[in-house]
Design an enzyme around this catalytic site. Structure first.
Site, mmCIF file in Angstrom:
data_model
loop_
_atom_site.group_PDB
_atom_site.id
_atom_site.type_symbol
_atom_site.label_atom_id
_atom_site.label_comp_id
_atom_site.label_asym_id
_atom_site.label_seq_id
_atom_site.Cartn_x
_atom_site.Cartn_y
_atom_site.Cartn_z
ATOM 1 N N GLU A 3 -9.726 6.534 3.313
ATOM 2 C CA GLU A 3 -10.574 7.492 4.019
ATOM 3 C C GLU A 3 -10.162 8.956 3.893
ATOM 4 O O GLU A 3 -11.016 9.830 3.930
ATOM 5 C CB GLU A 3 -10.621 7.106 5.512
ATOM 6 C CG GLU A 3 -11.232 5.751 5.782
ATOM 7 C CD GLU A 3 -12.704 5.711 5.406
ATOM 8 O OE1 GLU A 3 -13.464 6.596 5.866
ATOM 9 O OE2 GLU A 3 -13.088 4.816 4.633
ATOM 10 N N SER B 220 -38.639 -24.170 -9.915
ATOM 11 C CA SER B 220 -40.020 -24.031 -10.384
ATOM 12 C C SER B 220 -40.915 -23.217 -9.466
ATOM 13 O O SER B 220 -42.076 -22.969 -9.812
ATOM 14 C CB SER B 220 -40.634 -25.421 -10.600
ATOM 15 O OG SER B 220 -39.989 -26.090 -11.657
#
Length: 805
Positions: A134, A415
């Site tokens: 950070e 499918s």
């Protein structure tokens, strides 16, 4: 008194005499007249043209000094006028309330989990990991970094991503004293409070406060709560690798949680490596220690008891929807205090849970069949006209299985992707290799392992059951889910065009394994149930895509938050969507999806079964409701996909089995009290069906021979007299099919089989086909408008097996 004479050497000038340049007045003791752009009487060059618009250096310097004085005065005033406030409400905990669409409470996301620790209790390497992630220059820099703030603002404005230019001091001020709101007023206060805090408090004090107030995900505030939530240990026992992972989470807590978002694992690992590399760069970690560090897998999430059952799945899906669309960022949402009204319908949510329970969960017996331990199910139901998600099934219980089966992206859709291939063919007016337009009646070779032509990729897919069909129409290939036909069709259309059509329908472009190639036609991509529901909703709404949503309204303190625009867009033409729907109607009537007939409403759908039965899908819709149901195999201990061979006592698990039965029960309940609605379809030219063949004359009976008895009802008809094999290459004769027959989308399954296709829903006019599919036919479950070149409104012919009653 006469006027004074001009000074010596200055010739008089007649105002009526035009100026002729400096030479006109040349003479002894005279001064030339200044030409345009030349020097004036003081020797300075005059500005001409565009230069006259540019301020001089004196004016520019004066402006800069004035602005500097103004900014400096504002900074001094801000510093003295802004005081360090007491801790904000988020630091003392609020919760969010989630509501069903009718306003009743769905869930409350609980109290804030925080345990403060001193800096001395936090291992030094864990502190350094956070700084590497950070703010690497925390110990040497000032409380605010104006250059970083300007750089972050510029990157955000130029589209390089939303970035933060805040130091750890500023983040601590935001976490503890202010809030997460993205407003200029809040940023200004943060700036001045951070400066004061940096002058009045030590770096150790600020770092300790930051580590105790930061949000790490899993409802954990502070490093101690995070250590327990992810690794089940106190912060003092964290390793360097574990500390680096917790530091990774600060950037995006939920996204980088590899347990709940496995799709983001690569991004999380990249961020984790960035943290460790930063520690090496700052000489907080040696290169040898870095090389020996392995990624520390976090433990499973332990949800709050208040999120048991489906509530946890629903709340997490809603939160992800809010943060992914930028309505609120994760830290702002986690601060609490929001009242979130969802689109979820309480009754239909209960209907979906009941359908999964009745049709699947009550039949599981892990003691007798160990494979039943692997069975998972997910479902999503959407209103296609509005895009509102009205029901979702995420799993057996959020407190027992935390991964949401409705939003996960690690199972192939099989499918259920095939309709997108045909929709792309119609949308792009595609033709076969020999130049024939692709319509529902186009003939393709459906032989097993037929090699795909027209591509450099050597590909010869296998049909289910290794069956060969010879030349069959696209409609029949869709009914029976013939792989070789669609593998050829995707090449005929163009794999890139098919992919773009799928994206337009609603499949995210970043879906795993979404690769343009012949195998794409068989559904190798790993879209979520929610993604597939969005795409099928676009087909159901005649090609118009309305982005799905879980959110009806968000309020806080009397204020209502703005929501993203969801204006519908025509993703594909109505002709492409409706012609695809017409074929999916046949799948339910004649193909692998006949179990959906039990819903009692006209329906279009497609089954799908992945390789080795690792997943089984049924995606289907009525004109007013779209629902996708999937079964998945997963090892509960390792999380790896597993085959479902033998699950629930059946040799094979296909999309036309349990998923279709769950769909049918849910749809019947969800639409209870509503009349069946016909599909209104505009078909591509040449797509309308041909008239059925005339009925065969009845053979005369010998005198005295009794006539055949009338069928007692659907339950006395053969289970699958006409539908042909499902995708597993077998006839699905499961007794749970509730007696439906090969007839059309009827109004119900408990009535005797109609003789002429009448009824509240639709039936067949005889053995010839779907009586109610098209306008003007007897009965009705859909109507079609004729298009130029069409064959008119007639019943479609059924496959040859349809006549074998």
């Amino acid at each position: 008194m006469s006027d004074p004479s001009p000074p010596p050497g200055w010739p008089p000038r007649d105002p009526d005499t035009p100026h002729r340049g400096p030479a006109a007045h040349q003479g002894a003791g005279t001064r030339p007249y200044a030409a345009p752009g030349g020097p004036d009487r003081r020797g300075r060059h005059k500005r001409t043209g565009w230069r006259r618009l540019v301020p001089g250096w004196r004016l520019a310097l004066g402006t800069v000094l004035a602005l500097a004085l103004l900014v400096g005065g504002a900074l001094v005033a801000g510093y003295y006028l802004v005081d360090i406030p007491p801790a904000n409400a988020a630091a003392t905990a609020q919760s969010n309330v989630y509501l069903y669409s009718d306003g009743t409470q769905l869930a409350r996301d609980g109290e804030v989990n925080r345990v403060n620790v001193t800096l001395a209790q936090i291992p030094r390497t864990v502190q350094e990991a956070v700084l590497a992630a950070e703010d690497r220059d925390f110990h040497s820099e000032r409380a605010v970094d104006p250059k970083a703030m300007l750089r972050a603002a510029w990157n955000t404005l130029t589209g390089k991503g939303r970035q933060s230019g805040s130091t750890i001091t500023q983040q601590y001020v935001k976490n503890y004293y202010l809030g997460q709101e993205q407003t200029i007023n809040r940023k200004a206060k943060e700036f001045f409070i951070a400066i004061k805090l940096g002058r009045e408090k030590s770096k150790a004090y600020i770092l300790e406060g930051y580590l105790n107030t930061s949000y790490f995900g899993r409802n954990a505030y502070g490093i101690q709560a995070a250590a327990q939530a992810y690794y089940g240990k106190d912060v003092g026992r964290l390793t360097t690798a574990e500390g680096a992972y917790l530091a990774t989470l600060l950037n995006s807590p939920s996204t980088f949680d590899v347990a709940t978002h496995p799709r983001s694992r690569d991004r999380a690992l990249a961020r984790w490596n960035y943290v460790l590399d930063g520690m090496v760069k700052k000489q907080w970690l040696t290169q040898a220690e870095r090389a020996a560090t392995a990624f520390p897998e976090p433990g499973r999430i332990r949800p709050a008891a208040g999120l048991s059952g489906q509530r946890g799945y629903l709340v997490e899906a809603v939160k992800d929807h809010i943060t992914e669309r930028g309505i609120l960022d994760e830290k702002t949402l986690s601060a609490g205090g929001y009242r979130i009204t969802t689109t979820l319908d309480r009754r239909r949510q209960a209907d979906l849970v009941e359908a999964v329970t009745d049709r699947m969960l009550t039949r599981l017996d892990p003691a007798a069949r160990p494979v039943d331990r692997f069975v998972r199910a997910g479902g999503v139901s959407i209103d296609p006209a509005t895009g509102k998600v009205i029901a979702m099934y995420g799993g057996i219980d959020y407190t027992r299985q935390y991964v949401n089966n409705a939003t996960r992206h690690d199972h192939q859709v099989a499918s259920t992707f095939k309709p997108f291939v045909f929709a792309a063919a119609v949308e792009n007016r595609s033709r076969t290799q020999d130049g024939r337009p692709i319509t529902p009646h186009t003939l393709y070779n459906g032989d097993n392992k037929r090699r795909v032509t027209g591509t450099r990729v050597s590909y010869a897919p296998e049909n289910e059951g290794r069956q060969s069909y010879g030349d069959i129409t696209v409609t029949t290939a869709t009914d029976l889910s013939v792989n070789t036909v669609f593998a050829q069709m995707v090449v005929d259309v163009g794999t890139d065009k098919v992919k773009q059509t799928a994206i337009a329908l609603g499949i995210p472009e970043n879906t795993p394994n979404f690769t343009a190639g012949p195998a794409m036609a068989l559904g190798t991509l790993q879209a979520s149930v929610l993604d597939m529901a969005q795409a099928y909703a676009t087909l159901a709404d005649h090609g118009r895509r309305t982005p799905h949503t879980f959110i009806e309204k968000i309020t806080k303190g009397g204020d209502t938050l703005p929501l993203p625009d969801r204006t519908p867009e025509q993703a594909v033409s109505r002709e492409a969507a409706d012609t695809t729907t017409s074929m999916l109607l046949s799948v339910v009537d004649n193909g692998t999806g006949t179990a959906a007939l039990a819903a009692g409403h006209p329906a279009a759908g497609k089954t799908g079964t992945a390789e080795e039965d690792r997943s089984a899908w049924f995606a289907a819709y009525t004109p007013t409701l779209v629902t996708v149901v999937a079964m998945m195999g997963q090892d509960p201990d390792t999380g790896t996909p597993q085959s479902l061979y033998g699950a629930l006592g059946e040799a094979r698990i296909g999309g036309g089995g349990y998923p279709a039965r769950i769909w049918a029960q849910y749809t019947r309940s969800a639409l209870e009290g509503t009349d069946p609605v016909d599909f209104d379809l505009d078909l591509q030219p040449g797509a309308a069906p041909s008239p059925p063949p005339p009925p065969l004359p009845e053979a005369p009976r010998p005198p005295g021979e009794p006539t055949a008895p009338e069928p007692a009802g659907p339950s006395d008809r053969p289970e699958h007299p006409t539908g042909g094999p499902d995708e597993d290459g077998r006839q699905d004769g499961d007794p749970d099919r509730e007696g439906q027959t090969s007839g059309g989308n009827r109004g119900g399954t408990d009535d005797p089989a109609p003789e002429t296709g009448g009824g509240s829903g639709s039936g067949h006019t005889g053995p010839g086909g779907i009586g109610g599919l098209f306008r003007g036919a007897t009965g009705g479950h859909g109507t079609a408008r004729d298009t130029p070149g069409g064959d008119g409104p007639h019943s479609r012919p059924r496959p040859p097996s349809a006549y074998l009653e």
